[in-house]
Enzyme design. Structure first.
Site, mmCIF file in Angstrom:
data_model
loop_
_atom_site.group_PDB
_atom_site.id
_atom_site.type_symbol
_atom_site.label_atom_id
_atom_site.label_comp_id
_atom_site.label_asym_id
_atom_site.label_seq_id
_atom_site.Cartn_x
_atom_site.Cartn_y
_atom_site.Cartn_z
ATOM 1 N N CYS A 103 -2.318 -4.688 -5.921
ATOM 2 C CA CYS A 103 -3.042 -5.689 -5.147
ATOM 3 C C CYS A 103 -1.450 -7.377 -5.020
ATOM 4 C CB CYS A 103 -3.755 -6.496 -5.653
ATOM 5 S SG CYS A 103 -5.294 -5.315 -5.954
ATOM 6 N N GLU A 110 -1.749 -10.203 -5.821
ATOM 7 C CA GLU A 110 -1.819 -11.114 -6.899
ATOM 8 C C GLU A 110 -1.685 -10.690 -8.154
ATOM 9 O OE1 GLU A 110 -4.903 -10.365 -5.152
ATOM 10 O OE2 GLU A 110 -6.387 -11.420 -4.919
ATOM 11 N N CYS A 120 -7.216 -7.820 -10.981
ATOM 12 C CA CYS A 120 -6.550 -8.636 -10.816
ATOM 13 C C CYS A 120 -7.304 -9.204 -11.760
ATOM 14 C CB CYS A 120 -6.292 -9.471 -9.889
ATOM 15 S SG CYS A 120 -5.190 -8.180 -8.953
ATOM 16 N N GLU A 143 0.976 -1.184 0.005
ATOM 17 C CA GLU A 143 -0.216 0.236 0.651
ATOM 18 C C GLU A 143 0.875 1.269 -0.203
ATOM 19 O OE1 GLU A 143 -2.671 -0.566 3.212
ATOM 20 O OE2 GLU A 143 -4.025 -2.249 2.040
HETATM 21 N N1 THU Z 1 -5.930 -6.583 -2.334
HETATM 22 C C1 THU Z 1 -5.112 -7.257 -2.550
HETATM 23 O O1 THU Z 1 -4.115 -7.469 -2.336
HETATM 24 N N2 THU Z 1 -6.080 -8.262 -3.703
HETATM 25 C C2 THU Z 1 -7.406 -8.232 -3.935
HETATM 26 O O2 THU Z 1 -7.719 -8.914 -4.923
HETATM 27 C C3 THU Z 1 -7.844 -7.247 -3.179
HETATM 28 C C4 THU Z 1 -7.522 -6.270 -2.415
HETATM 29 C C5 THU Z 1 -5.425 -5.331 -1.345
HETATM 30 C C6 THU Z 1 -5.348 -4.102 -1.377
HETATM 31 C C7 THU Z 1 -5.441 -3.181 -0.029
HETATM 32 O O3 THU Z 1 -4.261 -3.427 0.185
HETATM 33 C C8 THU Z 1 -6.022 -4.645 0.502
HETATM 34 O O4 THU Z 1 -6.284 -5.420 -0.269
HETATM 35 C C9 THU Z 1 -7.448 -3.362 0.537
HETATM 36 O O5 THU Z 1 -8.014 -3.699 -0.389
#
Ligand code: THU
Length: 129
Positions: A53, A55, A87, A44
């Site tokens: 994300c 993935e 993703c 983040e």
């Molecule tokens: N996030 C992912 O890493 N993968 C997903 O498919 C959905 C959301 C992360 C983004 C953010 O850092 C946290 O989860 C909350 O949304």
């Protein structure tokens, strides 16, 4: 690599998640057609739109390693959440509809879905084949 082993790699990657804003850690691991494994976690940023994300971090690691065809994906979250839409579209760039996706929790339990189930009709451009 077995689904259970790929899930374990994703669990290990999740430990590196940088998520001070959401406190929602995501770990992912992809196995490529060449049989290599790449992992990623969500990273983040204080400027929210710059976050990535888990993935996509794993997929981009694979592509950066010279691999463009994915054989399997494991994703680990606290509650077994599904991959987001962005993703799914990125996965469709480097995998077929039959890509197995292991949706897991930190205890190693998982359910298997295919990319085709999660994204039945991906965008594809007539300009790029
Ligand atoms: N996030 C992912 O890493 N993968 C997903 O498919 C959905 C959301 C992360 C983004 C953010 O850092 C946290 O989860 C909350 O949304």
């Amino acid at each position: 690599m077995s689904p259970e082993e790929l899930v374990e790699v994703a669990i290990a990657a999740r430990a590196h998640a940088y998520c001070p804003y959401s406190d929602f850690a995501v770990g992912a691991a992809v196995e490529t057609e060449a049989g290599r494994v790449y992992s990623g976690c969500n990273v983040e940023n204080v400027s929210s739109g710059l976050s990535i994300c888990g993935e996509r971090a794993a997929v981009f690691a694979a592509v950066s390693g010279g691999e463009r065809m994915l054989r399997a994906l494991a994703v680990v979250t606290a509650d077994g959440s599904m991959p987001c839409g962005a993703c799914r579209q990125v996965l469709a760039e480097f995998a077929g509809a039959d890509l197995p996706i292991y949706i897991a929790t930190p205890d190693g339990a998982y359910q298997t879905l295919t990319l085709g189930e999660l994204l039945p009709r991906p965008f594809s451009s007539p300009l790029v084949q």
